[in-house]
Design a protein around this motif. Sequence first.
Motif, PDB file in Angstrom:
ATOM      1  N   SER A  29     -32.152   4.239 -21.552  1.00  0.00           N
ATOM      2  CA  SER A  29     -31.303   3.540 -20.583  1.00  0.00           C
ATOM      3  C   SER A  29     -31.407   2.027 -20.740  1.00  0.00           C
ATOM      4  N   ALA A  30     -31.822   1.598 -21.921  1.00  0.00           N
ATOM      5  CA  ALA A  30     -32.055   0.172 -22.156  1.00  0.00           C
ATOM      6  C   ALA A  30     -30.775  -0.649 -22.048  1.00  0.00           C
ATOM      7  N   ALA A  31     -29.635  -0.003 -22.248  1.00  0.00           N
ATOM      8  CA  ALA A  31     -28.358  -0.731 -22.193  1.00  0.00           C
ATOM      9  C   ALA A  31     -27.902  -0.965 -20.754  1.00  0.00           C
ATOM     10  N   LEU A  32     -28.666  -0.449 -19.791  1.00  0.00           N
ATOM     11  CA  LEU A  32     -28.301  -0.590 -18.376  1.00  0.00           C
ATOM     12  C   LEU A  32     -29.300  -1.494 -17.662  1.00  0.00           C
ATOM     13  N   GLN A  56     -31.020  -2.741 -13.913  1.00  0.00           N
ATOM     14  CA  GLN A  56     -31.543  -1.936 -12.808  1.00  0.00           C
ATOM     15  C   GLN A  56     -30.442  -1.451 -11.868  1.00  0.00           C
ATOM     16  N   ALA A  57     -29.514  -2.355 -11.559  1.00  0.00           N
ATOM     17  CA  ALA A  57     -28.429  -1.997 -10.643  1.00  0.00           C
ATOM     18  C   ALA A  57     -27.573  -0.873 -11.236  1.00  0.00           C
ATOM     19  N   GLU A  58     -27.315  -0.980 -12.529  1.00  0.00           N
ATOM     20  CA  GLU A  58     -26.500   0.057 -13.183  1.00  0.00           C
ATOM     21  C   GLU A  58     -27.211   1.401 -13.205  1.00  0.00           C
ATOM     22  N   LYS A  59     -28.512   1.348 -13.429  1.00  0.00           N
ATOM     23  CA  LYS A  59     -29.281   2.596 -13.418  1.00  0.00           C
ATOM     24  C   LYS A  59     -29.170   3.280 -12.064  1.00  0.00           C
ATOM     25  N   LYS A  60     -29.347   2.500 -11.017  1.00  0.00           N
ATOM     26  CA  LYS A  60     -29.267   3.060  -9.658  1.00  0.00           C
ATOM     27  C   LYS A  60     -27.889   3.648  -9.414  1.00  0.00           C
ATOM     28  N   GLN A  61     -26.892   2.892  -9.848  1.00  0.00           N
ATOM     29  CA  GLN A  61     -25.517   3.320  -9.665  1.00  0.00           C
ATOM     30  C   GLN A  61     -25.248   4.629 -10.409  1.00  0.00           C
ATOM     31  N   LEU A  62     -25.727   4.678 -11.639  1.00  0.00           N
ATOM     32  CA  LEU A  62     -25.547   5.886 -12.447  1.00  0.00           C
ATOM     33  C   LEU A  62     -26.195   7.083 -11.763  1.00  0.00           C
ATOM     34  N   CYS A  63     -27.417   6.913 -11.317  1.00  0.00           N
ATOM     35  CA  CYS A  63     -28.117   8.017 -10.660  1.00  0.00           C
ATOM     36  C   CYS A  63     -27.393   8.443  -9.389  1.00  0.00           C
ATOM     37  N   ALA A  64     -26.864   7.470  -8.668  1.00  0.00           N
ATOM     38  CA  ALA A  64     -26.139   7.790  -7.431  1.00  0.00           C
ATOM     39  C   ALA A  64     -24.873   8.587  -7.741  1.00  0.00           C
ATOM     40  N   LEU A  65     -24.175   8.183  -8.778  1.00  0.00           N
ATOM     41  CA  LEU A  65     -22.948   8.893  -9.158  1.00  0.00           C
ATOM     42  C   LEU A  65     -23.270  10.303  -9.645  1.00  0.00           C
ATOM     43  N   LEU A  66     -24.331  10.422 -10.422  1.00  0.00           N
ATOM     44  CA  LEU A  66     -24.725  11.736 -10.924  1.00  0.00           C
ATOM     45  C   LEU A  66     -25.116  12.658  -9.780  1.00  0.00           C
ATOM     46  N   ARG A  67     -25.755  12.071  -8.788  1.00  0.00           N
ATOM     47  CA  ARG A  67     -26.176  12.872  -7.638  1.00  0.00           C
ATOM     48  C   ARG A  67     -24.969  13.495  -6.944  1.00  0.00           C
ATOM     49  N   LEU A  75     -36.091   9.078 -12.884  1.00  0.00           N
ATOM     50  CA  LEU A  75     -35.738   9.108 -14.299  1.00  0.00           C
ATOM     51  C   LEU A  75     -34.245   9.322 -14.508  1.00  0.00           C
ATOM     52  N   VAL A  76     -33.638   8.436 -15.251  1.00  0.00           N
ATOM     53  CA  VAL A  76     -32.229   8.588 -15.601  1.00  0.00           C
ATOM     54  C   VAL A  76     -32.034   9.920 -16.336  1.00  0.00           C
ATOM     55  N   ARG A 122     -21.671   6.528 -21.269  1.00  0.00           N
ATOM     56  CA  ARG A 122     -21.422   6.140 -22.651  1.00  0.00           C
ATOM     57  C   ARG A 122     -22.499   5.174 -23.141  1.00  0.00           C
ATOM     58  N   LYS A 123     -22.977   4.361 -22.211  1.00  0.00           N
ATOM     59  CA  LYS A 123     -24.013   3.391 -22.581  1.00  0.00           C
ATOM     60  C   LYS A 123     -25.345   4.058 -22.906  1.00  0.00           C
ATOM     61  N   LEU A 124     -25.478   5.316 -22.536  1.00  0.00           N
ATOM     62  CA  LEU A 124     -26.724   6.029 -22.827  1.00  0.00           C
ATOM     63  C   LEU A 124     -26.715   6.600 -24.242  1.00  0.00           C
ATOM     64  N   CYS A 125     -25.538   6.680 -24.842  1.00  0.00           N
ATOM     65  CA  CYS A 125     -25.432   7.242 -26.186  1.00  0.00           C
ATOM     66  C   CYS A 125     -25.525   6.138 -27.216  1.00  0.00           C
ATOM     67  N   PRO A 126     -26.490   6.259 -28.120  1.00  0.00           N
ATOM     68  CA  PRO A 126     -26.661   5.243 -29.159  1.00  0.00           C
ATOM     69  C   PRO A 126     -25.368   5.097 -29.958  1.00  0.00           C
TER      70      PRO A 126
END
Lengths: 152, 152
Positions: free
Chosen positions: A131-134, A136-147, B22-23, B147-151
């Motif tokens: 998740s290096a391309a994200l 912290q805010a994006e990570k949280k957002q992603l997890c929220a959307l996935l949830r 964890l993402v 998409r950002k999670l995929c290398p």
Amino acid sequence: MTQRIHFNARIEGVEYDVLDELVGYAVRRAQLSIYEDFAATMDGEEITPQRFSSLVIVENNPGISQTRLAEVMGIARSGVVAIIDGFEEKGLIERQASGDRRSYSLLLTKAGARQLKRYKQAVKEHDERISAALNQAEKKQLCALLRKLCPP
Amino acid sequence: MTQRIHFNARIEGVEYDVLDELVGYAVRRAQLSIYEDFAATMDGEEITPQRFSSLVIVENNPGISQTRLAEVMGIARSGVVAIIDGFEEKGLIERQASGDRRSYSLLLTKAGARQLKRYKQAVKEHDERISAALNQAEKKQLCALLRKLCPP
DNA sequence: TATTGTTATACTCTATAACTATA
DNA sequence: TATAGTTATAGAGTATAACAATA
């Protein structure tokens, strides 16, 4: 000749059509990439995302029964037997007697706790890498959307 | 007694600890839920996300070779043989001679195109169902983040 | 020599159903 | 009767390595 198996989420010159519009395929794509990095990270260690999860669940829900663990992981009870057998052989989990003599209380051993600590460290590094391309805010957002994709 | 297997992403009273941060686990959770709905949607049809993808790839990349398809799907060539054998038996895909006599050109048959159209319709409905809690903007955002999670 | 499709083989994961011992 | 853990079994998916035909 050996063929190295590797999932490339998007290959130059290939038309993906509807797959590019499906949320489900986007998740699948990501999952395959992530799994590959997990496997590479844990190369040599006998651990999978599934097994790692079960260690974490046992650690944080000490005394949990096998049936309950199967429920948490969404697999059949017979599958849990194999998983716990493996960890018991390695001395990472023990089956303790519970009040109900039909069931066990699962517990991490001292060695199990030590090993899990190492696994957690490695998994966290893996997770930060994938998740290096994200930020912290994006990570949280992603997890929220996935949830929101998981039925409540 | 039967035990119905079902993945519940979050079970009341269970402590998930690091898994919640964890993402990778968030993606895995979503993937399991989505797969379950896919399977339920396609109940009876002999189709999986994997097989559906290969039909779509063949349709949109007519004449693709088995080796190339394996590469796109991130599986071994021997796995593609089995998949194409199955579709060939059902009359959905045909192996045509290509310029290189070592390889085949994979093509959807007419019946294959018709069947895929039905599958696509069902998969789209499934995808809208699993992402019903998201509006269009959120879906786009989710896909962009994934998409950002995929290398690259 | 290298590549394509194929086969044989083995391994993992998983579900199902039946069993046992307890409840 | 029902439940927990176990076992046996089968099916799917997968990778690996070797092979024949072709390049």
